[in-house]
Scaffold this motif. Structure first.
Motif, PDB file in Angstrom:
ATOM      1  N   ASP A 179       0.842  -1.200   0.000  1.00 14.90           N
ATOM      2  CA  ASP A 179       0.000   0.000   0.000  1.00 14.90           C
ATOM      3  C   ASP A 179       0.879   1.253   0.000  1.00 14.90           C
ATOM      4  N   LEU A 180       1.966   1.194   0.762  1.00 15.19           N
ATOM      5  CA  LEU A 180       2.905   2.318   0.781  1.00 15.19           C
ATOM      6  C   LEU A 180       3.552   2.500  -0.586  1.00 15.19           C
ATOM      7  N   TYR A 181       3.928   1.403  -1.222  1.00 12.42           N
ATOM      8  CA  TYR A 181       4.509   1.485  -2.566  1.00 12.42           C
ATOM      9  C   TYR A 181       3.533   2.175  -3.524  1.00 12.42           C
ATOM     10  N   ASN A 182       2.258   1.798  -3.434  1.00 11.27           N
ATOM     11  CA  ASN A 182       1.242   2.432  -4.280  1.00 11.27           C
ATOM     12  C   ASN A 182       1.160   3.933  -4.001  1.00 11.27           C
ATOM     13  N   GLY A 183       1.278   4.284  -2.724  1.00 12.88           N
ATOM     14  CA  GLY A 183       1.189   5.691  -2.351  1.00 12.88           C
ATOM     15  C   GLY A 183       2.312   6.540  -2.907  1.00 12.88           C
ATOM     16  N   LEU A 184       3.413   5.909  -3.317  1.00 10.30           N
ATOM     17  CA  LEU A 184       4.549   6.649  -3.866  1.00 10.30           C
ATOM     18  C   LEU A 184       4.457   6.842  -5.380  1.00 10.30           C
ATOM     19  N   VAL A 185       3.500   6.188  -6.008  1.00 10.12           N
ATOM     20  CA  VAL A 185       3.327   6.372  -7.455  1.00 10.12           C
ATOM     21  C   VAL A 185       2.936   7.814  -7.788  1.00 10.12           C
ATOM     22  N   PRO A 186       1.998   8.437  -7.054  1.00 14.60           N
ATOM     23  CA  PRO A 186       1.697   9.851  -7.328  1.00 14.60           C
ATOM     24  C   PRO A 186       2.919  10.755  -7.166  1.00 14.60           C
ATOM     25  N   PHE A 187       3.811  10.403  -6.246  1.00 10.65           N
ATOM     26  CA  PHE A 187       5.049  11.188  -6.103  1.00 10.65           C
ATOM     27  C   PHE A 187       5.865  11.122  -7.391  1.00 10.65           C
ATOM     28  N   ALA A 188       5.962   9.934  -7.974  1.00  9.48           N
ATOM     29  CA  ALA A 188       6.726   9.771  -9.217  1.00  9.48           C
ATOM     30  C   ALA A 188       6.134  10.629 -10.331  1.00  9.48           C
ATOM     31  N   VAL A 189       4.807  10.645 -10.432  1.00  9.21           N
ATOM     32  CA  VAL A 189       4.151  11.448 -11.469  1.00  9.21           C
ATOM     33  C   VAL A 189       4.306  12.935 -11.167  1.00  9.21           C
ATOM     34  N   SER A 190       4.281  13.288  -9.890  1.00 11.54           N
ATOM     35  CA  SER A 190       4.492  14.681  -9.504  1.00 11.54           C
ATOM     36  C   SER A 190       5.886  15.151  -9.912  1.00 11.54           C
ATOM     37  N   ALA A 191       6.882  14.287  -9.743  1.00 12.25           N
ATOM     38  CA  ALA A 191       8.242  14.621 -10.167  1.00 12.25           C
ATOM     39  C   ALA A 191       8.289  14.831 -11.676  1.00 12.25           C
ATOM     40  N   PHE A 192       7.599  13.970 -12.397  1.00 24.10           N
ATOM     41  CA  PHE A 192       7.520  14.074 -13.862  1.00 24.10           C
ATOM     42  C   PHE A 192       6.873  15.399 -14.263  1.00 24.10           C
ATOM     43  N   GLU A 193       5.756  15.724 -13.623  1.00 27.14           N
ATOM     44  CA  GLU A 193       5.037  16.968 -13.916  1.00 27.14           C
ATOM     45  C   GLU A 193       5.898  18.190 -13.597  1.00 27.14           C
ATOM     46  N   PHE A 194       6.533  18.181 -12.442  1.00 22.41           N
ATOM     47  CA  PHE A 194       7.374  19.307 -12.028  1.00 22.41           C
ATOM     48  C   PHE A 194       8.505  19.534 -13.023  1.00 22.41           C
ATOM     49  N   PHE A 195       9.178  18.464 -13.406  1.00 19.79           N
ATOM     50  CA  PHE A 195      10.307  18.578 -14.326  1.00 19.79           C
ATOM     51  C   PHE A 195       9.881  19.243 -15.635  1.00 19.79           C
ATOM     52  N   PHE A 196       8.838  18.726 -16.260  1.00 23.44           N
ATOM     53  CA  PHE A 196       8.444  19.243 -17.572  1.00 23.44           C
ATOM     54  C   PHE A 196       7.832  20.641 -17.481  1.00 23.44           C
ATOM     55  N   SER A 197       7.090  20.907 -16.425  1.00 23.36           N
ATOM     56  CA  SER A 197       6.508  22.236 -16.253  1.00 23.36           C
ATOM     57  C   SER A 197       7.593  23.295 -16.068  1.00 23.36           C
ATOM     58  N   GLN A 198       8.568  22.997 -15.215  1.00 19.95           N
ATOM     59  CA  GLN A 198       9.629  23.969 -14.942  1.00 19.95           C
ATOM     60  C   GLN A 198      10.548  24.158 -16.142  1.00 19.95           C
ATOM     61  N   ILE A 199      10.890  23.063 -16.814  1.00 16.78           N
ATOM     62  CA  ILE A 199      11.741  23.159 -18.001  1.00 16.78           C
ATOM     63  C   ILE A 199      11.053  23.991 -19.076  1.00 16.78           C
ATOM     64  N   PHE A 200       9.763  23.760 -19.244  1.00 18.78           N
ATOM     65  CA  PHE A 200       8.987  24.505 -20.235  1.00 18.78           C
ATOM     66  C   PHE A 200       9.034  26.005 -19.943  1.00 18.78           C
ATOM     67  N   GLN A 201       8.848  26.377 -18.682  1.00 16.27           N
ATOM     68  CA  GLN A 201       8.840  27.798 -18.320  1.00 16.27           C
ATOM     69  C   GLN A 201      10.217  28.438 -18.496  1.00 16.27           C
ATOM     70  N   ILE A 202      11.260  27.686 -18.201  1.00 12.52           N
ATOM     71  CA  ILE A 202      12.618  28.210 -18.402  1.00 12.52           C
ATOM     72  C   ILE A 202      12.879  28.463 -19.883  1.00 12.52           C
ATOM     73  N   LEU A 203      12.519  27.496 -20.712  1.00 14.21           N
ATOM     74  CA  LEU A 203      12.751  27.644 -22.149  1.00 14.21           C
ATOM     75  C   LEU A 203      11.893  28.763 -22.736  1.00 14.21           C
ATOM     76  N   LEU A 204      10.671  28.916 -22.243  1.00 10.84           N
ATOM     77  CA  LEU A 204       9.818  30.010 -22.711  1.00 10.84           C
ATOM     78  C   LEU A 204      10.504  31.364 -22.538  1.00 10.84           C
ATOM     79  N   LYS A 205      11.225  31.502 -21.455  1.00  9.43           N
ATOM     80  CA  LYS A 205      11.834  32.788 -21.122  1.00  9.43           C
ATOM     81  C   LYS A 205      13.052  33.107 -21.984  1.00  9.43           C
TER      82      LYS A 205
END
Length: 340
Positions: A179-205
Motif C-alpha cells: 500500500d505504501l509502494y502504491n502511495g509513492l506512485v503519485p510522487f513519481a508522477v508529480s516529479a515528472f510533472e514538475f520537471f516538464f513544467s519547470q523546463i517549459f517555463q525556463i525555455l519560454l523565457k
C-alpha cells in the motif's frame, strides 16, 4: 564537501564586517552549525538567470583562544559553499574575501593555502543550461531520497519446490508495505510533472522562437493573476504553462511543439531497458500516469506492486528526464550539469 576559507582581519569591528557583508547583498539566516555566541550568519543567492546553485554562506564570529595567534582582532569572517556551487557563487565568495581583506587587512586561511582564493574556471553556462541543471538536480535529489527510504517488504515468502505458487503469491499480496509502494506512485508522477513544467517555463523565457512568438501572443488573463505578476509571485511563463497539463504526454508535447518547436513524443518514443525488460519509454510513462489516476481518483491499489516494480517506475521517470536533457543539450548546444 565544499570550499572553506576564513579571513582573520588585522582590524575590523563586528559592525564594520556586518556592513560590508550586507552591502554585497548577503542576508541574515540561521545555521545548523554550532557557532560561538554572538556569531552573525549570512547567505547569498543570485537567482537572476539562475546564476546561483548553492550560493555563499558568510559568518562573522568571535575568534577562539586557539586562533588568537593569527590576529589580534576579535572577529573573523568565514565563507563557504559546496563543490557543486556555480561559477557565480565562487566568484562572489572570492569577491567578499578580496573586499574584506582590502578594507581590513589580515590573512586568509583555507582549503587553498595561505592568502589564496578559490580557483575559478572558464564558464560556458547559459541561463538555459543553468536553469535546467537546477531543476534536474532538484528532482533527481528528491527521487533519490525517496528511493533510499523505500522499506523492504514485511511479508516476502519465497516459493520452494512443490509450493503452491498461487497461495504464496496471495500471501505476499497481503504485505502492507505494498500500500505504501502504491502511495509513492503519485510522487513519481508529480516529479515528472514538475520537471516538464519547470523546463517549459525556463525555455519560454530564453528560447528565441518563443520570445518572438510571445510578442504577438494574445490571451485573456484573470485580474488576480495580473496582481500576482505585479507582486512577482507569478510570471508570464507561468501563466502560459497553466494552459497545459504536464501530467499528460499529449499536452506536454503540444506545449513544447507550439512554443519551442520541440517534439517530446519523438524524444520519448524509443525502446529502453527498464529493470530486466525492454519497453517503449513513452508507453511506460503513460502506464505510470494512468496508474496514478486510478490511485488518486478511484483509490484503486495494485497488490502486485513490489518494491522492485516501484524502483522500475522511478527508473522510467529518470530515464525520460535524461533523454529530454540530452535532446535539449543538442538543440541549444549547451552542457547541462548534474551533480546528483
Amino acid at each position: 564537501m565544499g570550499r572553506d576559507l576564513t579571513l582573520y582581519p588585522s582590524k575590523a569591528s563586528k559592525k564594520e564586517l556586518k556592513n560590508l557583508v550586507e552591502s554585497l547583498g548577503f542576508v541574515k539566516c540561521s545555521h545548523l552549525w554550532d557557532w560561538p555566541k554572538g556569531t552573525l550568519n549570512y547567505s547569498w543567492f543570485d537567482m537572476e538567470d539562475f546564476k546561483s546553485i548553492d550560493g555563499v554562506s558568510a559568518d562573522i564570529y568571535p575568534i577562539k583562544e586557539d586562533k588568537k595567534d593569527k590576529t589580534d582582532n576579535v572577529w573573523a569572517l568565514h565563507v563557504r559553499n559546496l563543490f557543486s556551487a556555480s561559477f557565480y557563487d565562487v566568484k562572489m565568495l572570492n569577491r567578499l574575501l578580496r573586499e574584506a581583506r582590502k578594507k581590513f587587512g589580515g590573512t586568509i586561511y583555507g582549503d587553498y593555502g595561505k592568502n589564496r582564493y578559490a580557483p575559478l574556471w572558464e564558464d560556458t553556462s547559459t541561463p538555459i543550461s543553468r536553469g535546467i541543471s537546477m531543476v534536474y538536480e532538484e528532482v533527481l535529489n528528491r527521487i533519490k531520497k525517496v528511493e533510499f527510504s523505500i522499506p523492504d517488504p514485511k511479508i516476502n515468502y519465497e516459493s520452494k519446490e512443490n509450493d503452491d505458487l498461487t497461495f504464496i503469491t496471495s500471501l505476499n499480496q497481503m504485505d502492507p508495505t505494498r500500500d505504501l509502494y502504491n502511495g509513492l506512485v503519485p510522487f513519481a508522477v508529480s516529479a515528472f510533472e514538475f520537471f516538464f513544467s519547470q523546463i517549459f517555463q525556463i525555455l519560454l523565457k530564453y528560447d528565441d522562437y518563443s520570445i518572438e512568438k510571445l510578442k504577438n501572443y494574445n490571451q485573456k488573463i484573470d485580474f488576480y493573476d495580473l496582481l500576482l505578476i505585479k507582486e512577482n509571485k507569478k510570471t508570464i511563463e507561468g501563466v502560459i504553462a497553466g494552459n497545459y497539463s504536464f501530467q499528460n504526454i499529449n499536452q506536454i508535447n503540444k506545449a513544447f511543439k507550439e512554443w519551442l518547436g520541440t517534439d517530446i513524443r519523438s524524444i520519448l518514443f524509443k525502446k529502453k531497458k527498464i529493470g530486466k525488460n525492454v519497453a517503449f519509454l513513452e508507453n511506460k510513462i503513460s502506464e505510470i500516469i494512468n496508474f496514478r489516476h486510478k490511485i488518486i481518483h478511484h483509490f484503486l491499489f495494485d497488490n502486485e506492486l513490489t518494491r522492485e516494480k516501484l524502483i522500475n517506475i522511478f527508473s522510467t521517470i529518470k530515464i525520460s528526464f535524461k533523454e529530454v536533457v540530452n535532446a535539449l543539450e543538442d538543440k541549444y548546444s549547451i552542457k547541462i550539469e548534474n551533480h546528483s
